[in-house]
Scaffold this motif. Structure first.
Motif, PDB file in Angstrom:
ATOM      1  N   SER A  40     -14.349  13.905 -33.280  1.00 39.31           N
ATOM      2  CA  SER A  40     -15.414  12.997 -32.862  1.00 39.31           C
ATOM      3  C   SER A  40     -14.820  11.650 -32.467  1.00 39.31           C
ATOM      4  N   ILE A  41     -15.584  10.946 -31.622  1.00 41.44           N
ATOM      5  CA  ILE A  41     -15.187   9.605 -31.194  1.00 41.44           C
ATOM      6  C   ILE A  41     -16.400   8.691 -31.273  1.00 41.44           C
ATOM      7  N   GLY A  42     -16.117   7.395 -31.307  1.00 44.98           N
ATOM      8  CA  GLY A  42     -17.148   6.378 -31.175  1.00 44.98           C
ATOM      9  C   GLY A  42     -17.278   6.029 -29.704  1.00 44.98           C
ATOM     10  N   PRO A  43     -17.520   4.778 -29.380  1.00 41.13           N
ATOM     11  CA  PRO A  43     -17.685   4.382 -27.982  1.00 41.13           C
ATOM     12  C   PRO A  43     -16.455   4.720 -27.136  1.00 41.13           C
ATOM     13  N   GLY A  44     -16.715   5.213 -25.936  1.00 40.55           N
ATOM     14  CA  GLY A  44     -15.636   5.571 -25.019  1.00 40.55           C
ATOM     15  C   GLY A  44     -16.117   6.541 -23.979  1.00 40.55           C
ATOM     16  N   TYR A  45     -15.264   7.544 -23.675  1.00 37.92           N
ATOM     17  CA  TYR A  45     -15.575   8.535 -22.653  1.00 37.92           C
ATOM     18  C   TYR A  45     -15.489   9.940 -23.220  1.00 37.92           C
ATOM     19  N   MET A  46     -16.441  10.769 -22.834  1.00 36.12           N
ATOM     20  CA  MET A  46     -16.333  12.202 -23.031  1.00 36.12           C
ATOM     21  C   MET A  46     -15.972  12.757 -21.667  1.00 36.12           C
ATOM     22  N   LEU A  47     -14.858  13.461 -21.588  1.00 36.99           N
ATOM     23  CA  LEU A  47     -14.362  13.991 -20.327  1.00 36.99           C
ATOM     24  C   LEU A  47     -14.474  15.504 -20.290  1.00 36.99           C
ATOM     25  N   LEU A  48     -15.018  16.032 -19.208  1.00 35.38           N
ATOM     26  CA  LEU A  48     -14.948  17.450 -18.907  1.00 35.38           C
ATOM     27  C   LEU A  48     -13.864  17.583 -17.853  1.00 35.38           C
ATOM     28  N   GLY A  98     -23.069  -8.988 -18.950  1.00 36.01           N
ATOM     29  CA  GLY A  98     -23.827  -7.762 -18.740  1.00 36.01           C
ATOM     30  C   GLY A  98     -23.410  -6.972 -17.510  1.00 36.01           C
ATOM     31  N   LYS A  99     -22.312  -7.358 -16.873  1.00 37.70           N
ATOM     32  CA  LYS A  99     -21.810  -6.649 -15.688  1.00 37.70           C
ATOM     33  C   LYS A  99     -20.830  -5.565 -16.130  1.00 37.70           C
ATOM     34  N   MET A 100     -20.864  -4.417 -15.436  1.00 43.84           N
ATOM     35  CA  MET A 100     -19.873  -3.366 -15.713  1.00 43.84           C
ATOM     36  C   MET A 100     -18.529  -3.842 -15.167  1.00 43.84           C
ATOM     37  N   ASN A 101     -17.732  -4.454 -16.035  1.00 46.70           N
ATOM     38  CA  ASN A 101     -16.521  -5.111 -15.591  1.00 46.70           C
ATOM     39  C   ASN A 101     -15.349  -4.895 -16.552  1.00 46.70           C
ATOM     40  N   ARG A 102     -15.556  -4.108 -17.612  1.00 51.60           N
ATOM     41  CA  ARG A 102     -14.495  -3.899 -18.603  1.00 51.60           C
ATOM     42  C   ARG A 102     -14.102  -2.426 -18.643  1.00 51.60           C
ATOM     43  N   SER A 103     -12.831  -2.191 -18.887  1.00 50.38           N
ATOM     44  CA  SER A 103     -12.295  -0.829 -18.913  1.00 50.38           C
ATOM     45  C   SER A 103     -12.231  -0.300 -20.347  1.00 50.38           C
ATOM     46  N   LEU A 104     -11.916   0.954 -20.442  1.00 55.12           N
ATOM     47  CA  LEU A 104     -11.682   1.606 -21.728  1.00 55.12           C
ATOM     48  C   LEU A 104     -10.609   0.847 -22.515  1.00 55.12           C
ATOM     49  N   LEU A 105      -9.582   0.393 -21.807  1.00 59.81           N
ATOM     50  CA  LEU A 105      -8.494  -0.361 -22.435  1.00 59.81           C
ATOM     51  C   LEU A 105      -8.987  -1.708 -22.954  1.00 59.81           C
ATOM     52  N   ASP A 106      -9.877  -2.350 -22.199  1.00 64.61           N
ATOM     53  CA  ASP A 106     -10.408  -3.659 -22.591  1.00 64.61           C
ATOM     54  C   ASP A 106     -11.253  -3.589 -23.856  1.00 64.61           C
ATOM     55  N   VAL A 107     -11.985  -2.474 -24.023  1.00 67.32           N
ATOM     56  CA  VAL A 107     -12.913  -2.377 -25.157  1.00 67.32           C
ATOM     57  C   VAL A 107     -12.367  -1.551 -26.313  1.00 67.32           C
ATOM     58  N   GLY A 108     -11.155  -1.010 -26.168  1.00 65.09           N
ATOM     59  CA  GLY A 108     -10.575  -0.195 -27.224  1.00 65.09           C
ATOM     60  C   GLY A 108     -11.321   1.108 -27.434  1.00 65.09           C
ATOM     61  N   GLY A 109     -11.870   1.657 -26.345  1.00 67.52           N
ATOM     62  CA  GLY A 109     -12.635   2.909 -26.438  1.00 67.52           C
ATOM     63  C   GLY A 109     -11.747   4.119 -26.644  1.00 67.52           C
ATOM     64  N   GLU A 110     -12.372   5.205 -27.052  1.00 70.86           N
ATOM     65  CA  GLU A 110     -11.688   6.467 -27.301  1.00 70.86           C
ATOM     66  C   GLU A 110     -12.124   7.500 -26.274  1.00 70.86           C
ATOM     67  N   VAL A 111     -11.402   8.635 -26.249  1.00 67.32           N
ATOM     68  CA  VAL A 111     -11.710   9.716 -25.321  1.00 67.32           C
ATOM     69  C   VAL A 111     -11.813  11.027 -26.083  1.00 67.32           C
ATOM     70  N   LEU A 112     -12.838  11.805 -25.734  1.00 67.38           N
ATOM     71  CA  LEU A 112     -12.934  13.194 -26.169  1.00 67.38           C
ATOM     72  C   LEU A 112     -12.776  14.035 -24.914  1.00 67.38           C
ATOM     73  N   SER A 113     -11.704  14.819 -24.844  1.00 74.48           N
ATOM     74  CA  SER A 113     -11.364  15.601 -23.659  1.00 74.48           C
ATOM     75  C   SER A 113     -11.650  17.077 -23.912  1.00 74.48           C
ATOM     76  N   ILE A 114     -12.443  17.665 -23.016  1.00 76.91           N
ATOM     77  CA  ILE A 114     -12.854  19.052 -23.132  1.00 76.91           C
ATOM     78  C   ILE A 114     -12.425  19.799 -21.873  1.00 76.91           C
ATOM     79  N   SER A 115     -11.655  20.877 -22.033  1.00 74.97           N
ATOM     80  CA  SER A 115     -11.285  21.677 -20.864  1.00 74.97           C
ATOM     81  C   SER A 115     -12.534  22.402 -20.365  1.00 74.97           C
ATOM     82  N   GLN A 116     -12.687  22.472 -19.041  1.00 72.15           N
ATOM     83  CA  GLN A 116     -13.959  22.951 -18.490  1.00 72.15           C
ATOM     84  C   GLN A 116     -13.721  23.668 -17.160  1.00 72.15           C
ATOM     85  N   PHE A 117     -13.334  24.953 -17.214  1.00 76.46           N
ATOM     86  CA  PHE A 117     -13.069  25.690 -15.979  1.00 76.46           C
ATOM     87  C   PHE A 117     -14.319  25.851 -15.124  1.00 76.46           C
ATOM     88  N   THR A 118     -15.501  25.737 -15.716  1.00 77.07           N
ATOM     89  CA  THR A 118     -16.733  25.934 -14.947  1.00 77.07           C
ATOM     90  C   THR A 118     -16.985  24.826 -13.924  1.00 77.07           C
TER      91      THR A 118
END
Length: 157
Positions: free
Chosen positions: A29-37, A67-87
């Motif tokens: 599990s992760i907190g704020p960040g990206y879930m990647l397929l 309130g502008k979308m101006n910060r990256s994953l690196l800027d906010v210390g976000g995490e990633v959950l990576s899921i392989s997805q052949f579909t």
């Protein structure tokens, strides 16, 4: 490669065991960040891995103090959950049952997927993974919602 990026406030994955002999899986599990397929084709290699890892690590979809979308994953210390997805390579042009011949062969796809995760982690991002080829249950809370797709066949031309 094809990747769907979902900005999340949280995400998790567990593996559905298909038999009692299946190797145990610790839910991730992760907190704020990206879930990647992440989908991989046979033509994908180091160039696609490097390009996508850089683009996703620096993607600016987190809000700044204005309130502008101006910060990256690196800027906010976000995490990633990576899921392989052949579909992600489903061909739905004919009939009602998708074909998956565009997806990479499993050995190649698994190697590229792990390589991508390692490359993303090299930016200092915490990357958690599902299990390649397994039946998984993924849960997430999409934040925004923000969902962005990358296809190297289109974007790297």
């Amino acid at each position: 490669m094809r990747i769907i990026v979902q900005k999340v406030s949280q995400a998790s994955v567990d593996v559905v065991p298909e038999s009692p002999q299946d190797e145990p899986f610790t839910p991730q599990s992760i907190g704020p960040g990206y879930m990647l397929l992440v989908g991989v084709a046979d033509a994908d290699g180091a160039e696609q891995v490097s390009w996508l890892a850089r683009k996703i690590a620096h993607l600016r979809v987190f809000e700044d103090e204005n309130g502008k979308m101006n910060r990256s994953l690196l800027d906010v210390g976000g995490e990633v959950l990576s899921i392989s997805q052949f579909t992600l390579f489903a061909d739905v042009r004919k009939g009602n049952r998708p074909g998956f011949t565009g997806a990479g062969k499993p050995d190649h796809a698994e190697r590229i997927w792990h390589g991508f995760n390692e490359e993303l982690a090299s930016y200092g991002v915490v990357v958690r993974e599902g299990r390649f080829g397994a039946h998984m249950q993924v849960s997430l809370t999409n934040d925004g919602p923000v969902t962005i797709s990358y296809d190297t066949d289109v974007l790297m031309k």
